[in-house]
Each structure stands twice: as structure tokens, then as C-alpha cells.
Design a protein around this motif. Structure first.
Motif, mmCIF file in Angstrom:
data_model
loop_
_atom_site.group_PDB
_atom_site.id
_atom_site.type_symbol
_atom_site.label_atom_id
_atom_site.label_comp_id
_atom_site.label_asym_id
_atom_site.label_seq_id
_atom_site.Cartn_x
_atom_site.Cartn_y
_atom_site.Cartn_z
ATOM 1 N N VAL A 35 0.833 -1.203 0.000
ATOM 2 C CA VAL A 35 0.000 0.000 0.000
ATOM 3 C C VAL A 35 0.865 1.249 0.000
ATOM 4 O O VAL A 35 2.029 1.236 0.426
ATOM 5 N N THR A 36 0.292 2.354 -0.471
ATOM 6 C CA THR A 36 0.881 3.678 -0.283
ATOM 7 C C THR A 36 0.256 4.251 0.979
ATOM 8 O O THR A 36 -0.959 4.459 1.029
ATOM 9 N N HIS A 37 1.081 4.479 1.992
ATOM 10 C CA HIS A 37 0.573 4.872 3.301
ATOM 11 C C HIS A 37 1.025 6.278 3.643
ATOM 12 O O HIS A 37 2.227 6.591 3.575
ATOM 13 N N ASP A 95 1.660 8.647 6.484
ATOM 14 C CA ASP A 95 1.939 8.391 7.895
ATOM 15 C C ASP A 95 1.154 9.279 8.847
ATOM 16 O O ASP A 95 0.693 8.818 9.893
ATOM 17 N N SER A 135 -4.285 4.823 3.747
ATOM 18 C CA SER A 135 -3.551 3.821 2.979
ATOM 19 C C SER A 135 -4.324 3.529 1.699
ATOM 20 O O SER A 135 -5.534 3.308 1.741
ATOM 21 N N GLN A 145 -4.660 1.074 -1.569
ATOM 22 C CA GLN A 145 -4.317 -0.252 -2.082
ATOM 23 C C GLN A 145 -4.125 -0.187 -3.599
ATOM 24 O O GLN A 145 -4.933 0.405 -4.313
ATOM 25 N N HIS A 188 4.865 10.021 3.209
ATOM 26 C CA HIS A 188 4.231 8.769 2.806
ATOM 27 C C HIS A 188 5.289 7.710 2.528
ATOM 28 O O HIS A 188 6.471 8.014 2.380
ATOM 29 N N LYS A 221 4.770 0.673 1.346
ATOM 30 C CA LYS A 221 4.977 -0.419 2.287
ATOM 31 C C LYS A 221 5.465 -1.677 1.573
ATOM 32 O O LYS A 221 5.229 -1.871 0.375
#
Length: 360
Positions: free
Chosen positions: A235-237, A239, A244, A246, A270, A273
Motif C-alpha cells: 500500500v501507499t501509506h 503516515d 492507505s 491499495q 508517505h 509499504k
């Protein structure tokens, strides 16, 4: 609804790379200065525009970032301020498939680098333990070699121009934009294999780096080229925002690494992950020009994010003030807040770039 985030510590994997504690400290300070407007009910897929205050979002985008066509099919909202948006079906599946095949066939995928941007400045990037994927830039030579990459580049650029409704002039891809204008950096295609990642980072540059390079990143448009199942990571999270995204084939993620006045928005910290399986993305940064620094200004003495002497404070870090009338600044950008800047980036044209101090 505005709310401040609780303090967050760097994730456990931060020990694998450098600069994580500093990145989180900047992000927490930015959140304190301009508390985000969350959408706690958005969930993993965000909300349709009909489910948010569309007028308020339009004001935030137009007054502080880049105007967006909020009526675009498939657009969903994950955070109001800083705006985090996704667009499903942004790129057709067949274009994604051809791009992945073209990148593999090109023989140009190499260890991903970080640095001060992709406007063609050799020496502006280098390897880093913070980023372990493989990637390539898609310039004219690469596009001519692999039709799948050319189709991807054309589709991303066409879609981005429709989605971003900025009245500013668009310059030639890969070249510094005209004063006050925008341009596409070179498209980047990246491949993450099992266990690979990109630790928490900002796409925007510190003030001294932006001044040296004479551009700042106004927008990041990230396109997922393949599906990644929820139990496969990748995922791109964001912070500081609890958002997040998907990977889903053809889905675009849009956010804004800096304010209109050129100051980086550290709230958009970001990470990519760890991917347990294969993940492909295309990254398209939109750059805006910055005027050459005043003669005699010692950029090395600025400390990266301190005040920039002699430049007008254009505003942009304070809380959004939709009713405040816009006024023209000397650099041609709207004054969007009466609060003084701590780091300024008087925006207009540019020429040569230099320093590497920022993750790309």
C-alpha cells in the motif's frame, strides 16, 4: 472537520534507512501548524465527491494547491486537507499491461534512486537504502523503443491535463517550466518485488533545494499498473493522515507535495509499504517553476527549511480561509494566507539545477 493527529513514531522498518526521525519531526510540526481535515468515515476506498463538502474541497484545491476536476469519473476522496484523491480506471488495463511488458523488455530497469527531481539533471540522484525497488525513466528514447511505454506516457499526460484544471502555462516535458508555469517531469516506472519498499519520505523539496533547482513539485500522480491483494502489502501509506491506498490496476493516486507558494507540505509524508508480491507503478510528478535566487543569497546558510531572506512571504501554511480574497503576489501566485511563511519559495521561472537533498 479539522483535527490534529496524535504524535506518531517512525515505523519499525525505519532503522533500515536514514533520515526517518527528521522526516517524522518535520511532518509532526507541519500537522501542528496546519491540522489536517480528515475523513474518518472514508474507509479504504475513500468517499465519492457526493459524500464530502465539494465546495470546500474545491476552495482548498484552488486556493492552496492545484485546481482539480472533481467531476472526473471514478474520483474518490480520502482526505480533504491535504487533499488525497484517487481515480479508478484512470488508465485502461491494456495500457497498464503493455507498459509493464515494455519496461521489462527495455532492459533499462535499475536500482531506484532518490534525489532532487527528474528534469534531466545528471548527478541529481543517487542510490539509498530507503528505497529498494527497480525503476526507469521514460524519455523520448525509451518511448520510441517500447510502444507500450509510449502509450502509457501519452495516457498519463492526457489524463493529468484533464484532471488538473490549472490555468497556468504548461511547458515541455522534462524541462524547467516558464515563470509561473507547470511541466511534467520525466515519467518514472517502478517495479517492487517481494520485500521491497520505499521508506517514509516527502516528494516536495526543502526551500534551499527548490531554489537551487528552480522548481518545486506541485503534484504527484501515481498510477498502479497491476492489482495487489490486500494481504500482499504494497500500500501507499500517508503516515500522518492514517490513509492507505491499495494498488488496483489503472487506479491513480493524486496528492500535492507543496503549497502554491512553493513550500513543501510535510503532512504528505508517505511510504510504499513492503510488497509481498509483485507491484508496478508509474509516477508522474508535476513541477512548477521557481525564480532564480536573489544575487548574493547564500543558499548553504539557509539550513534547508529556515526562512529565505529577501523573498516575499506568500502565505500558504496557515489554516484555509475560503472567504479571504486572493491578491496577486510579485511572483504571480495568489496570496492565500496572511500568516508569514517560515520557508518561502517565490515561484516563477528558472534555469539550471543542482543539489540533491530530497527523496524523489
Amino acid at each position: 472537520e479539522k483535527a490534529a493527529t496524535a504524535g506518531r513514531s517512525p515505523p519499525p522498518e525505519a532503522e533500515r534507512g536514514s533520515g526517518q526521525a527528521e522526516a517524522f519531526a518535520r511532518a509532526e510540526a507541519a500537522v501542528g501548524a496546519r491540522p489536517p481535515a480528515f475523513l474518518p468515515e472514508a474507509g479504504a476506498d475513500g468517499l465519492p465527491v457526493a459524500g464530502v463538502d465539494k465546495a470546500a474541497l474545491e476552495r482548498v484545491l484552488a486556493d492552496h494547491f492545484v485546481p482539480v476536476d472533481l467531476d472526473a469519473p471514478g474520483l474518490r476522496v480520502h482526505c480533504l486537507d491535504p487533499p488525497i484523491l484517487t481515480v479508478d480506471g484512470f488508465i485502461p488495463a491494456e495500457t497498464c499491461e503493455a507498459a509493464m511488458q515494455g519496461a521489462e523488455a527495455s532492459g533499462r530497469l535499475a536500482r531506484s534512486q532518490v534525489g532532487a527531481g527528474t528534469l534531466g539533471a545528471a548527478g541529481n540522484v543517487d542510490g539509498s537504502a530507503n528505497r529498494t525497488s527497480s525503476s526507469m525513466l521514460v524519455g523520448d528514447a525509451e518511448a520510441a523503443q517500447e510502444p507500450g511505454l509510449e502509450s502509457l506516457r501519452n495516457a498519463v499526460h492526457a489524463g493529468a491535463r484533464q484532471l488538473l484544471r490549472s490555468p497556468r502555462e504548461w511547458g515541455a516535458t522534462g524541462r524547467l517550466p516558464a515563470p509561473g508555469g507547470l511541466t511534467f517531469e520525466m515519467l518514472q516506472v517502478a517495479r517492487y518485488e517481494g520485500g521491497q519498499y520505499f521508506l517514509s519520505h516527502e516528494d516536495g523539496f526543502p526551500g534551499d533545494v527548490a531554489l537551487r533547482n528552480q522548481f518545486q513539485r506541485a503534484a504527484t500522480l501515481l498510477v498502479y499498473l497491476n492489482d495487489v491483494d490486500a494481504d500482499q502489502g504494497g500500500v501507499t501509506h500517508f503516515d500522518m493522515l492514517g490513509v492507505s491506498v491499495q494498488p488496483r490496476q489503472g487506479r491513480a493516486l493524486l496528492f500535492f507535495p507543496s503549497f502554491q507558494d512553493g513550500e513543501a507540505d510535510a503532512r504528505t509524508l508517505h511510504a510504499a509499504k513492503d510488497a509481498h508480491g509483485l507491484k508496478w507503478i508509474a509516477q508522474q510528478w508535476v513541477a512548477q517553476g521557481i525564480a532564480p535566487p536573489p544575487a548574493g543569497l547564500n543558499l548553504d546558510a539557509l539550513g534547508g527549511r529556515g526562512a529565505v531572506p529577501g523573498l516575499e512571504a506568500l502565505g500558504g501554511r496557515g489554516a484555509a480561509k475560503p472567504a479571504e480574497p486572493a491578491g496577486a503576489s510579485p511572483a504571480g501566485f495568489k496570496k492565500i494566507s496572511s500568516a508569514p511563511l517560515k520557508v518561502s519559495g517565490a515561484l516563477a521561472g528558472g534555469a539550471k539545477r543542482g543539489a540533491k537533498k530530497k527523496a524523489g
